[in-house]
Design a protein around this motif. Structure first.
Motif, PDB file in Angstrom:
ATOM      1  N   LEU A  33       0.827  -1.207   0.000  1.00  0.00           N
ATOM      2  CA  LEU A  33       0.000   0.000   0.000  1.00  0.00           C
ATOM      3  C   LEU A  33       0.857   1.250   0.000  1.00  0.00           C
ATOM      4  CD1 LEU A  33      -2.600  -1.028   2.720  1.00  0.00           C
ATOM      5  CD2 LEU A  33      -2.975  -0.925   0.252  1.00  0.00           C
ATOM      6  N   ARG A  34       0.309   2.309  -0.574  1.00  0.00           N
ATOM      7  CA  ARG A  34       0.922   3.635  -0.555  1.00  0.00           C
ATOM      8  C   ARG A  34      -0.039   4.526   0.220  1.00  0.00           C
ATOM      9  NH1 ARG A  34       4.779   4.967  -3.887  1.00  0.00           N
ATOM     10  NH2 ARG A  34       3.894   6.989  -4.398  1.00  0.00           N
ATOM     11  N   ILE A  35       0.424   5.047   1.351  1.00  0.00           N
ATOM     12  CA  ILE A  35      -0.442   5.795   2.266  1.00  0.00           C
ATOM     13  C   ILE A  35       0.124   7.189   2.485  1.00  0.00           C
ATOM     14  CG2 ILE A  35      -1.426   5.852   4.585  1.00  0.00           C
ATOM     15  CD1 ILE A  35      -1.091   2.785   4.670  1.00  0.00           C
ATOM     16  N   GLU A  57       4.210   1.688   2.023  1.00  0.00           N
ATOM     17  CA  GLU A  57       5.064   2.843   1.759  1.00  0.00           C
ATOM     18  C   GLU A  57       4.290   4.046   2.289  1.00  0.00           C
ATOM     19  OE1 GLU A  57       7.613   4.777  -1.909  1.00  0.00           O
ATOM     20  OE2 GLU A  57       6.193   3.170  -2.323  1.00  0.00           O
ATOM     21  N   ILE A  58       4.840   4.703   3.298  1.00  0.00           N
ATOM     22  CA  ILE A  58       4.105   5.753   4.004  1.00  0.00           C
ATOM     23  C   ILE A  58       4.745   7.118   3.737  1.00  0.00           C
ATOM     24  CG2 ILE A  58       3.376   6.595   6.278  1.00  0.00           C
ATOM     25  CD1 ILE A  58       3.285   3.646   7.148  1.00  0.00           C
ATOM     26  N   PHE A  59       3.873   8.086   3.469  1.00  0.00           N
ATOM     27  CA  PHE A  59       4.280   9.453   3.185  1.00  0.00           C
ATOM     28  C   PHE A  59       3.560  10.375   4.168  1.00  0.00           C
ATOM     29  CE2 PHE A  59       4.508   6.977  -0.611  1.00  0.00           C
ATOM     30  CZ  PHE A  59       5.659   7.391  -1.254  1.00  0.00           C
ATOM     31  N   GLY A  60       4.239  11.419   4.593  1.00  0.00           N
ATOM     32  CA  GLY A  60       3.617  12.404   5.461  1.00  0.00           C
ATOM     33  C   GLY A  60       3.969  13.790   4.976  1.00  0.00           C
ATOM     34  N   CYS A  61       2.965  14.637   4.830  1.00  0.00           N
ATOM     35  CA  CYS A  61       3.237  16.008   4.404  1.00  0.00           C
ATOM     36  C   CYS A  61       2.554  16.978   5.335  1.00  0.00           C
ATOM     37  CB  CYS A  61       2.804  16.233   2.955  1.00  0.00           C
ATOM     38  SG  CYS A  61       1.032  16.125   2.657  1.00  0.00           S
ATOM     39  N   ASP A  62       3.147  18.154   5.439  1.00  0.00           N
ATOM     40  CA  ASP A  62       2.571  19.218   6.247  1.00  0.00           C
ATOM     41  C   ASP A  62       3.049  20.537   5.670  1.00  0.00           C
ATOM     42  OD1 ASP A  62       1.232  19.030   9.321  1.00  0.00           O
ATOM     43  OD2 ASP A  62       1.904  21.008   8.648  1.00  0.00           O
ATOM     44  N   ILE A  63       2.315  21.589   5.970  1.00  0.00           N
ATOM     45  CA  ILE A  63       2.656  22.914   5.468  1.00  0.00           C
ATOM     46  C   ILE A  63       3.470  23.705   6.493  1.00  0.00           C
ATOM     47  CG2 ILE A  63       0.561  24.079   6.279  1.00  0.00           C
ATOM     48  CD1 ILE A  63       0.471  25.365   3.430  1.00  0.00           C
ATOM     49  N   ASP A  64       3.459  23.252   7.742  1.00  0.00           N
ATOM     50  CA  ASP A  64       4.141  23.971   8.815  1.00  0.00           C
ATOM     51  C   ASP A  64       5.616  23.558   8.897  1.00  0.00           C
ATOM     52  OD1 ASP A  64       5.037  24.077  11.853  1.00  0.00           O
ATOM     53  OD2 ASP A  64       3.434  25.561  11.575  1.00  0.00           O
ATOM     54  N   PRO A  65       6.549  24.497   8.716  1.00  0.00           N
ATOM     55  CA  PRO A  65       7.979  24.161   8.706  1.00  0.00           C
ATOM     56  C   PRO A  65       8.484  23.547  10.015  1.00  0.00           C
ATOM     57  CG  PRO A  65       7.640  26.423   7.967  1.00  0.00           C
ATOM     58  CD  PRO A  65       6.319  25.911   8.436  1.00  0.00           C
ATOM     59  N   ARG A  74      12.050  13.006  14.243  1.00  0.00           N
ATOM     60  CA  ARG A  74      11.525  11.952  15.109  1.00  0.00           C
ATOM     61  C   ARG A  74      11.165  10.686  14.360  1.00  0.00           C
ATOM     62  NH1 ARG A  74       6.716  13.700  18.143  1.00  0.00           N
ATOM     63  NH2 ARG A  74       7.172  11.977  19.525  1.00  0.00           N
ATOM     64  N   VAL A  75      10.539  10.816  13.196  1.00  0.00           N
ATOM     65  CA  VAL A  75      10.010   9.626  12.524  1.00  0.00           C
ATOM     66  C   VAL A  75      10.351   9.565  11.038  1.00  0.00           C
ATOM     67  CG1 VAL A  75       8.141   9.374  14.197  1.00  0.00           C
ATOM     68  CG2 VAL A  75       7.747  10.698  12.128  1.00  0.00           C
ATOM     69  N   GLY A  76      11.311  10.363  10.599  1.00  0.00           N
ATOM     70  CA  GLY A  76      11.696  10.358   9.190  1.00  0.00           C
ATOM     71  C   GLY A  76      12.183   9.015   8.700  1.00  0.00           C
ATOM     72  N   HIS A  77      12.637   8.169   9.608  1.00  0.00           N
ATOM     73  CA  HIS A  77      13.075   6.822   9.223  1.00  0.00           C
ATOM     74  C   HIS A  77      11.890   5.883   8.968  1.00  0.00           C
ATOM     75  CE1 HIS A  77      12.391   6.708  13.540  1.00  0.00           C
ATOM     76  NE2 HIS A  77      12.309   5.383  13.459  1.00  0.00           N
ATOM     77  N   LEU A  78      10.680   6.294   9.364  1.00  0.00           N
ATOM     78  CA  LEU A  78       9.488   5.468   9.181  1.00  0.00           C
ATOM     79  C   LEU A  78       8.667   5.849   7.955  1.00  0.00           C
ATOM     80  CD1 LEU A  78       8.154   5.401  12.858  1.00  0.00           C
ATOM     81  CD2 LEU A  78       9.534   3.667  11.692  1.00  0.00           C
ATOM     82  N   ALA A  79       8.890   7.058   7.446  1.00  0.00           N
ATOM     83  CA  ALA A  79       8.060   7.560   6.357  1.00  0.00           C
ATOM     84  C   ALA A  79       8.815   8.618   5.563  1.00  0.00           C
ATOM     85  CB  ALA A  79       6.775   8.175   6.928  1.00  0.00           C
ATOM     86  N   ASN A  80       8.349   8.851   4.357  1.00  0.00           N
ATOM     87  CA  ASN A  80       8.868   9.915   3.504  1.00  0.00           C
ATOM     88  C   ASN A  80       8.132  11.192   3.910  1.00  0.00           C
ATOM     89  OD1 ASN A  80       8.932  11.786   1.299  1.00  0.00           O
ATOM     90  ND2 ASN A  80       9.529  10.137  -0.058  1.00  0.00           N
ATOM     91  N   ALA A  90       1.449  15.274  -5.937  1.00  0.00           N
ATOM     92  CA  ALA A  90       1.283  14.603  -7.227  1.00  0.00           C
ATOM     93  C   ALA A  90       2.498  13.760  -7.578  1.00  0.00           C
ATOM     94  CB  ALA A  90       1.028  15.639  -8.321  1.00  0.00           C
ATOM     95  N   ALA A  91       3.691  14.257  -7.284  1.00  0.00           N
ATOM     96  CA  ALA A  91       4.914  13.526  -7.614  1.00  0.00           C
ATOM     97  C   ALA A  91       5.033  12.218  -6.844  1.00  0.00           C
ATOM     98  CB  ALA A  91       6.135  14.401  -7.327  1.00  0.00           C
ATOM     99  N   ARG A  92       4.444  12.145  -5.673  1.00  0.00           N
ATOM    100  CA  ARG A  92       4.555  10.948  -4.842  1.00  0.00           C
ATOM    101  C   ARG A  92       3.358  10.023  -4.984  1.00  0.00           C
ATOM    102  NH1 ARG A  92       7.302  15.116  -2.839  1.00  0.00           N
ATOM    103  NH2 ARG A  92       9.263  14.721  -1.745  1.00  0.00           N
ATOM    104  N   GLY A  93       2.255  10.493  -5.537  1.00  0.00           N
ATOM    105  CA  GLY A  93       1.036   9.690  -5.689  1.00  0.00           C
ATOM    106  C   GLY A  93       1.120   8.775  -6.871  1.00  0.00           C
ATOM    107  N   PRO A  94       0.085   8.024  -7.106  1.00  0.00           N
ATOM    108  CA  PRO A  94      -1.178   7.993  -6.379  1.00  0.00           C
ATOM    109  C   PRO A  94      -1.054   7.196  -5.079  1.00  0.00           C
ATOM    110  CG  PRO A  94      -1.249   6.383  -8.143  1.00  0.00           C
ATOM    111  CD  PRO A  94       0.079   7.099  -8.253  1.00  0.00           C
ATOM    112  N   PHE A  95      -2.071   7.353  -4.237  1.00  0.00           N
ATOM    113  CA  PHE A  95      -2.088   6.705  -2.935  1.00  0.00           C
ATOM    114  C   PHE A  95      -3.307   5.793  -2.819  1.00  0.00           C
ATOM    115  CE2 PHE A  95      -0.050  10.856  -2.492  1.00  0.00           C
ATOM    116  CZ  PHE A  95       1.192  10.458  -2.034  1.00  0.00           C
ATOM    117  N   ASP A  96      -3.147   4.730  -2.062  1.00  0.00           N
ATOM    118  CA  ASP A  96      -4.260   3.816  -1.800  1.00  0.00           C
ATOM    119  C   ASP A  96      -5.127   4.313  -0.647  1.00  0.00           C
ATOM    120  OD1 ASP A  96      -3.442   1.656  -3.677  1.00  0.00           O
ATOM    121  OD2 ASP A  96      -1.677   1.649  -2.378  1.00  0.00           O
ATOM    122  N   LEU A  97      -4.513   5.071   0.257  1.00  0.00           N
ATOM    123  CA  LEU A  97      -5.215   5.600   1.418  1.00  0.00           C
ATOM    124  C   LEU A  97      -4.631   6.977   1.729  1.00  0.00           C
ATOM    125  CD1 LEU A  97      -7.092   5.232   3.936  1.00  0.00           C
ATOM    126  CD2 LEU A  97      -5.126   4.168   5.088  1.00  0.00           C
TER     127      LEU A  97
END
Length: 143
Positions: A33-35, A57-65, A74-80, A90-97
């Motif tokens: 899965l791509r989440i 494959e887990i991705f996390g995004c936020d707008i706050d620097p 803290r968790v960059g080793h667990l997710a992109n 768009a560059a990292r998608g598509p996502f299943d969840l």
């Protein structure tokens, strides 16, 4: 990309029941899965996703620097972990969840007049469309 939620509050296993349902629904999928955690804040949701979806494959995004800096440390080793914008998603998608549990709302909820100014439906609609559109169309959207 405009910000909807300004509160960075999050917690480990916060939406565990919803994520367990998602895991059951998505379990038959043969490929990993791509989440995406849209508005991952400081990364607690990324840890929850890693626990419930160990092969994903887990991705996390936020707008706050600041939130991104903390999440990466803290968790960059667990997710992109990356800065949230249409092109990066768009560059990292598509996502299943896609999880956007608190990113598309304002907590605590302000009076209606304030809510209409801070999070007009047009902004909510634009953010949802960014997550819902096919990756090739999103990549062509103006910034």
């Amino acid at each position: 990309m405009r910000r909807a939620q300004t509160n960075l509050s999050t917690s480990f296993l916060r939406e565990i029941l919803l994520l367990r349902v998602a895991r059951q629904v998505l379990a038959p999928q043969a490929t990993p899965l791509r989440i995406l955690s849209f508005g991952c804040s400081i990364g607690e949701e990324l840890v929850t996703l890693r626990v419930l979806f160990p092969e994903a494959e887990i991705f996390g995004c936020d707008i706050d620097p600041l939130a991104l800096k903390v999440a990466q440390a803290r968790v960059g080793h667990l997710a992109n972990v990356f800065k949230s914008d249409e092109a990066a998603i768009a560059a990292r998608g598509p996502f299943d969840l896609i999880c956007a549990f608190s990113s598309l709302c304002i907590n605590p909820m302000p009076p209606a007049a304030v809510m209409q100014r801070q999070l007009p439906f047009s902004l909510f609609d634009d953010l949802v469309a960014t997550l819902d559109e096919p990756a090739d169309r999103r990549a062509a959207l103006p910034a």
